[in-house]
Design a protein around this motif. Structure first.
Motif, PDB file in Angstrom:
ATOM      1  N   LEU A  66       0.507 -25.338  18.790  1.00 33.95           N
ATOM      2  CA  LEU A  66       1.259 -26.612  18.379  1.00 33.95           C
ATOM      3  C   LEU A  66       2.434 -26.246  17.545  1.00 33.95           C
ATOM      4  N   ILE A  67       3.567 -26.948  17.745  1.00 33.75           N
ATOM      5  CA  ILE A  67       4.631 -26.585  17.129  1.00 33.75           C
ATOM      6  C   ILE A  67       5.282 -27.998  16.470  1.00 33.75           C
ATOM      7  N   PRO A  68       5.091 -28.248  15.199  1.00 32.77           N
ATOM      8  CA  PRO A  68       5.669 -29.606  14.698  1.00 32.77           C
ATOM      9  C   PRO A  68       6.795 -29.327  14.160  1.00 32.77           C
ATOM     10  N   ASP A  96      -5.011 -36.712  18.887  1.00 32.31           N
ATOM     11  CA  ASP A  96      -5.739 -36.083  20.033  1.00 32.31           C
ATOM     12  C   ASP A  96      -5.151 -34.730  20.474  1.00 32.31           C
ATOM     13  N   MET A  97      -3.712 -34.400  19.969  1.00 31.91           N
ATOM     14  CA  MET A  97      -3.167 -33.110  20.124  1.00 31.91           C
ATOM     15  C   MET A  97      -3.474 -32.194  19.183  1.00 31.91           C
ATOM     16  N   LEU A  98      -3.893 -32.693  17.876  1.00 28.26           N
ATOM     17  CA  LEU A  98      -4.347 -31.886  16.922  1.00 28.26           C
ATOM     18  C   LEU A  98      -5.513 -31.341  17.044  1.00 28.26           C
ATOM     19  N   ALA A  99      -6.436 -32.247  17.866  1.00 28.83           N
ATOM     20  CA  ALA A  99      -7.839 -31.598  18.242  1.00 28.83           C
ATOM     21  C   ALA A  99      -8.148 -30.956  19.245  1.00 28.83           C
ATOM     22  N   VAL A 114      -5.828 -26.284  16.448  1.00 36.95           N
ATOM     23  CA  VAL A 114      -5.039 -25.262  17.564  1.00 36.95           C
ATOM     24  C   VAL A 114      -4.196 -24.537  16.379  1.00 36.95           C
ATOM     25  N   PRO A 115      -3.790 -23.357  16.927  1.00 39.03           N
ATOM     26  CA  PRO A 115      -2.792 -22.581  16.218  1.00 39.03           C
ATOM     27  C   PRO A 115      -1.555 -23.337  15.987  1.00 39.03           C
ATOM     28  N   VAL A 116      -0.963 -23.011  14.825  1.00 39.11           N
ATOM     29  CA  VAL A 116       0.264 -24.121  14.769  1.00 39.11           C
ATOM     30  C   VAL A 116       1.475 -23.132  14.169  1.00 39.11           C
ATOM     31  N   LEU A 117       2.646 -23.256  14.763  1.00 38.62           N
ATOM     32  CA  LEU A 117       3.852 -22.550  14.573  1.00 38.62           C
ATOM     33  C   LEU A 117       4.710 -23.397  13.772  1.00 38.62           C
TER      34      LEU A 117
END
Length: 435
Positions: free
Chosen positions: A219-221, A208-211, A237-240
């Motif tokens: 998003l920061i994994p 759900d967070m990815l979508a 969502v943009p990812v760092l």
């Protein structure tokens, strides 16, 4: 008065009306509440945001016994590798380090409202670029419970609301830390929805967070390669992020040998499970016969094992042979790959072939060679005569860090307060109209 940790936080911000869809996800609900809280937080003064961090530090210390008990439950249930188990463990010293980390972030300059650039146009318009919060940040991480405190601290200081989705293996610890962060916000008169965690360990929350396009801004994994690759592959969502920390230390022919032994030992063995640990030692053929036996002895004494190429094994025959895959492996353990190289060209070629663009180091007394290595190594962090373990936000003066970025946009290296801001343009006129 010290802040106390409670299990039922008070919300200081108005609730966003729920959508008519009764199947609204927990993540969507959290993100909508975070959006409202983030606006309050982003407009709060620096003193109020700093007070929240100091109150949270007190709450962490007050909850020490509760946190140790929760962490003991997490550790008892953990069945993974020893290096990952070490990341999970909290003790008195690590809890105190978390609390001090919050206070250290509070002491840093305010990243918001900074004028990044300003100029005047020929028509008299005055324009300036000003630092502002990103908005709502989603943090997905594994194992390390202290990551939740670090991420929350940086987000509070930079005026961002954050949703923290930690690994299921640290859920008990994460809940106590989360309660302390919300206690700090409450004590400072700020909305507790600025820091949230999902209600349970359901894996659906990650999807759900990815979508969550339009709900989460960034998003920061932070975790293993498979987690980061999934986030980068599936996120809307943009990812760092960084995929892995396959770091190299190259010992050049002009290295100070004692310095090299000291640095390599620290770069590998200080903490083997962090992304800044050196995974591959590159040693110049010109000094390998003299230096390599001592380096191997130093490392082996501390419990390190090895994977070595044929040239290294010709010097130290007892070294196990390395495969092609070994040089492409982020060990995150007391294992080091070793290759003998013919000068800086060969070292650079090896890094290009196997590296992950995280952190590389050269050990040499030759300034010209060091300068070339620094200029031609296309990694987020490049070091000269220093341990790769210094690739850390605290060591860079950023305070706590939310991760290490190895991509091109919008940040590289340790991600601290400044990297958690974006900007807007402010334009000042005195009646101008466009012709």
């Amino acid at each position: 008065m010290s802040a106390s940790v409670t299990s039922t936080p008070v919300d200081h911000a108005p609730r966003v009306p729920a959508a008519p869809d009764t199947a609204i996800t927990a993540v969507a609900d959290m993100a909508r509440r975070a959006r409202v809280a983030g606006r309050v937080l982003g407009h709060a003064g620096a003193e109020q945001r700093n007070a929240a961090l100091c109150h949270a530090a007190t709450a962490l210390r007050d909850a020490r016994a509760e946190l140790l008990a929760a962490n003991a439950r997490d550790v008892a249930a953990f069945s993974g590798a020893a290096s990952f188990r070490d990341r999970l463990i909290l003790d008195e010293a690590r809890i105190e380090a978390m609390a001090r980390g919050l206070e250290d972030v509070a002491k840093l300059p305010d990243p918001l409202g900074r004028v990044l650039a300003e100029w005047t146009r020929p028509n008299g318009l005055k324009i300036r670029r000003v630092a502002t919060p990103v908005g709502v940040i989603g943090m997905i991480y594994e194992s390390r419970p202290n990551v939740g405190a670090d991420a929350a601290a940086l987000c509070i200081k930079s005026g961002n609301a954050v949703i923290l989705r930690g690994g299921s293996d640290s859920i008990n610890s994460a809940r106590v830390i989360h309660a302390a962060m919300q206690a700090g916000l409450r004590a400072a008169g700020l909305p507790v929805d600025a820091v949230q965690i999902p209600p349970d360990t359901d894996r659906r929350h990650v999807a759900d967070m990815l979508a969550a396009s339009g709900l989460i801004d960034l998003l920061i994994p932070r975790g293993g390669k498979s987690l980061v690759e999934r986030v980068c592959r599936e996120a809307r969502v943009p990812v760092l992020s960084h995929a892995e920390g396959l770091c190299h230390t190259y010992v050049h022919a002009a290295a100070d040998l004692e310095m090299a032994r000291r640095i390599v030992l620290n770069a590998k063995m200080r903490r083997t499970g962090i992304c800044g640990a050196t995974e591959t030692l590159l040693i110049d053929n010109a000094i390998a016969p003299v230096l390599l036996p001592g380096l191997v002895e130093d490392l082996a004494t501390e419990g390190c094992t090895f994977r070595a190429d044929a040239r290294a094994r010709a010097i130290v025959p007892d070294l196990p042979p390395a495969t092609e895959q070994d040089f492409a492996t982020e060990w995150l353990d007391a294992v080091m790959s070793i290759a003998v190289v013919d000068g800086v060209d060969d070292a650079l070629a090896h890094i290009v072939r196997y590296g992950s663009s995280h952190t590389e180091a050269i050990i040499t007394e030759d300034e010209a060679v060091a300068t070339r290595f620094l200029n031609e190594t296309d990694s987020a962090v490049v070091m000269w005569n220093a341990s790769t373990q210094f690739c850390d936000g605290g060591e860079f003066g950023f305070g706590a860090e939310i991760g290490i970025a190895t991509g091109r946009f919008h940040a590289r290296g340790p991600v601290g307060l400044e990297q958690l801001t974006t900007f807007r343009y402010e334009v000042f006129g005195n009646g101008q109209v466009r012709p």
